[in-house]
Design an enzyme around this catalytic site. Structure first.
Site, PDB file in Angstrom:
ATOM      1  N   THR A  17     -53.875  94.716  37.610  1.00 51.44           N
ATOM      2  CA  THR A  17     -53.200  95.490  38.652  1.00 51.44           C
ATOM      3  C   THR A  17     -54.031  96.711  39.064  1.00 51.44           C
ATOM      4  O   THR A  17     -54.804  97.247  38.253  1.00 51.44           O
ATOM      5  CB  THR A  17     -51.830  95.981  38.124  1.00 51.44           C
ATOM      6  OG1 THR A  17     -51.308  96.977  38.990  1.00 51.44           O
ATOM      7  CG2 THR A  17     -51.929  96.582  36.722  1.00 51.44           C
ATOM      8  N   ASP A  18     -53.814  97.179  40.276  1.00 54.25           N
ATOM      9  CA  ASP A  18     -54.512  98.390  40.727  1.00 54.25           C
ATOM     10  C   ASP A  18     -54.037  99.633  39.969  1.00 54.25           C
ATOM     11  O   ASP A  18     -54.695 100.667  39.985  1.00 54.25           O
ATOM     12  CB  ASP A  18     -54.343  98.598  42.243  1.00 54.25           C
ATOM     13  CG  ASP A  18     -52.897  98.755  42.696  1.00 54.25           C
ATOM     14  OD1 ASP A  18     -51.970  98.629  41.863  1.00 54.25           O
ATOM     15  OD2 ASP A  18     -52.686  99.015  43.902  1.00 54.25           O
ATOM     16  N   GLU A  19     -52.868  99.508  39.292  1.00 55.86           N
ATOM     17  CA  GLU A  19     -52.340 100.689  38.589  1.00 55.86           C
ATOM     18  C   GLU A  19     -53.242 101.158  37.458  1.00 55.86           C
ATOM     19  O   GLU A  19     -53.106 102.287  36.982  1.00 55.86           O
ATOM     20  CB  GLU A  19     -50.927 100.409  38.058  1.00 55.86           C
ATOM     21  CG  GLU A  19     -49.955 100.158  39.175  1.00 55.86           C
ATOM     22  CD  GLU A  19     -48.497 100.273  38.764  1.00 55.86           C
ATOM     23  OE1 GLU A  19     -48.187 100.888  37.737  1.00 55.86           O
ATOM     24  OE2 GLU A  19     -47.665  99.735  39.513  1.00 55.86           O
ATOM     25  N   TYR A  34     -46.837 101.150  31.067  1.00 57.38           N
ATOM     26  CA  TYR A  34     -47.182  99.835  31.648  1.00 57.38           C
ATOM     27  C   TYR A  34     -48.663  99.769  32.018  1.00 57.38           C
ATOM     28  O   TYR A  34     -49.383  98.866  31.577  1.00 57.38           O
ATOM     29  CB  TYR A  34     -46.318  99.563  32.893  1.00 57.38           C
ATOM     30  CG  TYR A  34     -46.876  98.463  33.775  1.00 57.38           C
ATOM     31  CD1 TYR A  34     -46.872  97.137  33.356  1.00 57.38           C
ATOM     32  CD2 TYR A  34     -47.441  98.749  35.024  1.00 57.38           C
ATOM     33  CE1 TYR A  34     -47.407  96.122  34.157  1.00 57.38           C
ATOM     34  CE2 TYR A  34     -47.969  97.741  35.829  1.00 57.38           C
ATOM     35  CZ  TYR A  34     -47.952  96.433  35.388  1.00 57.38           C
ATOM     36  OH  TYR A  34     -48.496  95.446  36.175  1.00 57.38           O
ATOM     37  N   LYS A  55     -51.914  97.493  30.548  1.00 56.91           N
ATOM     38  CA  LYS A  55     -52.726  96.580  31.368  1.00 56.91           C
ATOM     39  C   LYS A  55     -54.197  96.989  31.308  1.00 56.91           C
ATOM     40  O   LYS A  55     -55.094  96.136  31.254  1.00 56.91           O
ATOM     41  CB  LYS A  55     -52.247  96.589  32.829  1.00 56.91           C
ATOM     42  CG  LYS A  55     -50.866  96.008  33.058  1.00 56.91           C
ATOM     43  CD  LYS A  55     -50.757  94.516  32.780  1.00 56.91           C
ATOM     44  CE  LYS A  55     -51.449  93.638  33.796  1.00 56.91           C
ATOM     45  NZ  LYS A  55     -51.211  92.193  33.561  1.00 56.91           N
TER      46      LYS A  55
HETATM   47  P1  NAD Z   1     -42.630  89.274  36.287  1.00 53.75           P
HETATM   48  O1  NAD Z   1     -42.083  90.340  35.415  1.00 53.75           O
HETATM   49  O2  NAD Z   1     -41.842  88.818  37.470  1.00 53.75           O
HETATM   50  O3  NAD Z   1     -42.909  87.974  35.397  1.00 53.75           O
HETATM   51  C1  NAD Z   1     -43.499  88.021  34.132  1.00 53.75           C
HETATM   52  C2  NAD Z   1     -43.344  86.653  33.454  1.00 53.75           C
HETATM   53  O4  NAD Z   1     -43.990  86.720  32.171  1.00 53.75           O
HETATM   54  C3  NAD Z   1     -41.884  86.267  33.192  1.00 53.75           C
HETATM   55  O5  NAD Z   1     -41.676  84.912  33.521  1.00 53.75           O
HETATM   56  C4  NAD Z   1     -41.711  86.489  31.705  1.00 53.75           C
HETATM   57  O6  NAD Z   1     -40.748  85.643  31.115  1.00 53.75           O
HETATM   58  C5  NAD Z   1     -43.119  86.192  31.194  1.00 53.75           C
HETATM   59  N1  NAD Z   1     -43.405  86.846  29.898  1.00 53.75           N
HETATM   60  C6  NAD Z   1     -43.199  88.154  29.583  1.00 53.75           C
HETATM   61  N2  NAD Z   1     -43.558  88.362  28.302  1.00 53.75           N
HETATM   62  C7  NAD Z   1     -44.041  87.190  27.820  1.00 53.75           C
HETATM   63  C8  NAD Z   1     -44.581  86.785  26.572  1.00 53.75           C
HETATM   64  N3  NAD Z   1     -44.697  87.653  25.547  1.00 53.75           N
HETATM   65  N4  NAD Z   1     -44.985  85.508  26.423  1.00 53.75           N
HETATM   66  C9  NAD Z   1     -44.849  84.614  27.432  1.00 53.75           C
HETATM   67  N5  NAD Z   1     -44.341  84.945  28.642  1.00 53.75           N
HETATM   68  C10 NAD Z   1     -43.936  86.215  28.834  1.00 53.75           C
HETATM   69  O7  NAD Z   1     -44.064  89.780  36.708  1.00 53.75           O
HETATM   70  P2  NAD Z   1     -44.894  89.527  38.059  1.00 53.75           P
HETATM   71  O8  NAD Z   1     -44.532  90.569  39.048  1.00 53.75           O
HETATM   72  O9  NAD Z   1     -44.812  88.100  38.426  1.00 53.75           O
HETATM   73  O10 NAD Z   1     -46.368  89.867  37.536  1.00 53.75           O
HETATM   74  C11 NAD Z   1     -47.219  88.864  37.029  1.00 53.75           C
HETATM   75  C12 NAD Z   1     -48.548  89.487  36.642  1.00 53.75           C
HETATM   76  O11 NAD Z   1     -49.150  90.102  37.766  1.00 53.75           O
HETATM   77  C13 NAD Z   1     -48.436  90.579  35.581  1.00 53.75           C
HETATM   78  O12 NAD Z   1     -49.520  90.445  34.695  1.00 53.75           O
HETATM   79  C14 NAD Z   1     -48.524  91.872  36.385  1.00 53.75           C
HETATM   80  O13 NAD Z   1     -49.072  92.910  35.599  1.00 53.75           O
HETATM   81  C15 NAD Z   1     -49.453  91.464  37.496  1.00 53.75           C
HETATM   82  N6  NAD Z   1     -49.330  92.200  38.763  1.00 53.75           N
HETATM   83  C16 NAD Z   1     -48.098  92.326  39.371  1.00 53.75           C
HETATM   84  C17 NAD Z   1     -48.011  92.973  40.602  1.00 53.75           C
HETATM   85  C18 NAD Z   1     -46.688  93.122  41.329  1.00 53.75           C
HETATM   86  O14 NAD Z   1     -46.622  93.799  42.348  1.00 53.75           O
HETATM   87  N7  NAD Z   1     -45.612  92.510  40.858  1.00 53.75           N
HETATM   88  C19 NAD Z   1     -49.165  93.502  41.189  1.00 53.75           C
HETATM   89  C20 NAD Z   1     -50.390  93.358  40.536  1.00 53.75           C
HETATM   90  C21 NAD Z   1     -50.455  92.684  39.335  1.00 53.75           C
HETATM   91  O1  TDX Z   2     -35.385 102.419  42.694  1.00 57.33           O
HETATM   92  C1  TDX Z   2     -36.570 102.668  43.010  1.00 57.33           C
HETATM   93  N1  TDX Z   2     -36.825 103.744  43.797  1.00 57.33           N
HETATM   94  C2  TDX Z   2     -38.086 104.113  44.180  1.00 57.33           C
HETATM   95  O2  TDX Z   2     -38.262 105.089  44.909  1.00 57.33           O
HETATM   96  C3  TDX Z   2     -37.685 101.872  42.554  1.00 57.33           C
HETATM   97  C4  TDX Z   2     -37.470 100.667  41.671  1.00 57.33           C
HETATM   98  C5  TDX Z   2     -38.945 102.243  42.959  1.00 57.33           C
HETATM   99  N2  TDX Z   2     -39.152 103.343  43.723  1.00 57.33           N
HETATM  100  C6  TDX Z   2     -40.547 103.709  44.093  1.00 57.33           C
HETATM  101  C7  TDX Z   2     -41.490 103.846  42.926  1.00 57.33           C
HETATM  102  C8  TDX Z   2     -42.820 103.428  43.505  1.00 57.33           C
HETATM  103  O3  TDX Z   2     -43.454 104.509  44.137  1.00 57.33           O
HETATM  104  O4  TDX Z   2     -41.067 102.622  44.865  1.00 57.33           O
HETATM  105  C9  TDX Z   2     -42.448 102.382  44.560  1.00 57.33           C
HETATM  106  C10 TDX Z   2     -42.619 100.955  44.095  1.00 57.33           C
HETATM  107  O5  TDX Z   2     -41.975 100.840  42.854  1.00 57.33           O
HETATM  108  P1  TDX Z   2     -41.975  99.464  42.013  1.00 57.33           P
HETATM  109  O6  TDX Z   2     -41.440  98.375  42.863  1.00 57.33           O
HETATM  110  O7  TDX Z   2     -41.311  99.751  40.711  1.00 57.33           O
HETATM  111  O8  TDX Z   2     -43.531  99.174  41.847  1.00 57.33           O
HETATM  112  P2  TDX Z   2     -44.722 100.023  41.177  1.00 57.33           P
HETATM  113  O9  TDX Z   2     -44.219 100.993  40.196  1.00 57.33           O
HETATM  114  O10 TDX Z   2     -45.577 100.541  42.290  1.00 57.33           O
HETATM  115  O11 TDX Z   2     -45.483  98.844  40.385  1.00 57.33           O
HETATM  116  C11 TDX Z   2     -45.662  97.538  41.001  1.00 57.33           C
HETATM  117  O12 TDX Z   2     -46.933  97.357  41.521  1.00 57.33           O
HETATM  118  C12 TDX Z   2     -48.007  97.138  40.652  1.00 57.33           C
HETATM  119  C13 TDX Z   2     -45.341  96.405  40.010  1.00 57.33           C
HETATM  120  O13 TDX Z   2     -44.061  96.630  39.427  1.00 57.33           O
HETATM  121  C14 TDX Z   2     -46.382  96.280  38.945  1.00 57.33           C
HETATM  122  O14 TDX Z   2     -46.114  95.154  38.105  1.00 57.33           O
HETATM  123  C15 TDX Z   2     -47.718  96.091  39.601  1.00 57.33           C
HETATM  124  O15 TDX Z   2     -48.730  96.082  38.644  1.00 57.33           O
END
Ligand code: NAD
Ligand code: TDX
Length: 337
Positions: free
Chosen positions: A126-128, A151, A155
């Site tokens: 992730t970019d985070e 988090y 990562k």
């Molecule tokens: P998500 O939380 O929706 O899904 C995570 C999945 O991993 C779930 O199905 C969960 O059951 C499984 N899981 C969790 N712990 C586990 C374990 N110990 N063993 C096996 N499975 C397990 O997450 P997402 O948003 O789909 O993110 C997927 C990946 O992409 C993550 O690695 C996250 O860091 C990365 N990512 C997410 C975003 C975003 O915006 N959501 C952005 C950049 C990178």
């Molecule tokens: O209730 C809320 N109110 C609010 O203002 C929530 C849930 C979020 N926010 C803000 C926090 C952040 O600035 O919105 C922005 C986005 O929040 P999230 O959806 O929680 O995402 P973020 O924290 O940016 O992280 C996401 O992007 C990178 C994903 O959850 C991560 O898994 C990914 O790596």
């Protein structure tokens, strides 16, 4: 045939990836290892559960014996590691499971992959991990890692471990770092589905702090296409940033969602800020664009409309989720804000 272990495939991004790729490629045999935490949902995978090139295993990536058994049984030569605890707010409520899954789990996968001489290990990051930007500038692959939340620090630790396995053992690894995703099947704890669903219910929309934090949004299909390109063609040992250059202030997203759902801005409620809240993320994706020829295909306006329509048309999917454990989580997090 490529024998792939994909982890976390029942979550948001992994399930979108599987639903797409198994219809596209008949030379991939994919074993999906997922623990089915609160975020994992087999309903997401209904369309592919009987695909002959797909197997599901319920289990934890931290379970060495199970991971070893899967490598052996299915002759695994490729790994795509989506599995993670992924929500920043939950990591602030309690960090241990984040280090367990995201760090130890990745270590188990890497050690097993090393023993079985994998041909590619793709770490979905992730970019985070880069931390927070001021008003100017973009994250490049050379930006130093400076994670701020439990988090993102978990990562970043995993990314460093992946890099160490490349340098020390010559393991063929590659890492992607993507910005904020949106699209169908995203768990309603994240900003876009949470605000959309609250608006549909005439519930308050809790905007953290001043609402001026910036995120760089990408449609999940664009992210997954980039992942696949990196999986197929990415250079060993490299990191590729993925982003669609669509920066938005949180408050602007919230107003856009309210409009799309036909609700009034009076539902907006500014609440106490997220501790350690990163101010701005923005991705420079020129490396993957010039090296691998990737570019985002979806326009934000169209893709966000698709996403909102999906939530309007799939109430069953999210109503089941928000009626269970989620209520406790929601009340715990938002009651004190
Ligand atoms: P998500 O939380 O929706 O899904 C995570 C999945 O991993 C779930 O199905 C969960 O059951 C499984 N899981 C969790 N712990 C586990 C374990 N110990 N063993 C096996 N499975 C397990 O997450 P997402 O948003 O789909 O993110 C997927 C990946 O992409 C993550 O690695 C996250 O860091 C990365 N990512 C997410 C975003 C975003 O915006 N959501 C952005 C950049 C990178
Ligand atoms: O209730 C809320 N109110 C609010 O203002 C929530 C849930 C979020 N926010 C803000 C926090 C952040 O600035 O919105 C922005 C986005 O929040 P999230 O959806 O929680 O995402 P973020 O924290 O940016 O992280 C996401 O992007 C990178 C994903 O959850 C991560 O898994 C990914 O790596």
């Amino acid at each position: 045939m490529k024998h792939i272990l994909l982890t976390g495939g029942a979550g948001f991004i992994g399930s979108n990836y599987l639903n797409h790729i198994l219809n596209e490629r008949d030379d991939y045999f994919i074993v999906n290892l997922d623990k089915l935490t609160y975020a994992g949902n087999l309903e997401n995978l209904k369309g592919i559960e009987n695909n002959k090139n797909y197997r599901f295993v319920k289990g934890d990536i931290c379970n060495r014996e199970l991971v070893d058994y899967i490598f052996q049984k299915y002759s695994i030569k490729y790994v795509i590691n989506f599995a993670a605890e992924s929500h920043v707010d939950r990591s602030i409520l309690g960090s241990e499971i984040f280090y367990q899954t995201n760090v130890i789990g990745t270590n188990v996968l890497l050690e097993t992959a090393r023993r079985y001489n994998v041909e590619k290990f793709l770490q979905v990051s992730t970019d985070e991990v880069y931390g927070s930007l001021g008003a100017e500038g973009l994250f490049t692959e050379n930006t130093p890692l400076s994670p701020n939340s439990p988090y993102s620090s978990s990562k970043a630790a995993a990314d460093m471990m992946v890099n160490a396995f490349y340098h020390t053992y010559g393991m063929p690894v590659v890492t992607t770092r993507c910005s904020n995703n949106y699209g169908p099947l995203q768990f309603p704890e994240k900003l876009i589905p949470l605000m959309t669903i609250n608006a549909m219910h005439d519930k308050k929309l809790p905007v953290y702090g001043d609402g001026l934090n910036v995120r760089d949004w990408i449609y999940v299909i664009d992210h997954n296409k980039a992942i696949n390109l990196v999986f197929e063609k990415g250079r060993t040992g490299e990191v590729y940033n993925i982003g669609a250059s669509r920066e938005m202030k949180n408050i602007d997203i919230v107003k856009l969602l309210l409009k799309a759902v036909g609700k009034d801005e009076s539902l907006i409620e500014y609440v106490k800020d997220r501790p350690g809240h990163d101010r701005r993320y923005a991705i420079d994706s020129s490396k993957i664009q010039t090296e691998l020829g990737w570019k985002p295909e979806f326009e934000f306006e169209q893709a966000i409309e698709n996403t909102i329509n999906w939530y309007k048309q799939n109430r069953n999917w999210w109503e089941r989720i928000i009626s269970g454990e989620y209520v406790k989580y929601y009340n715990n997090l938002y009651m004190n804000r």
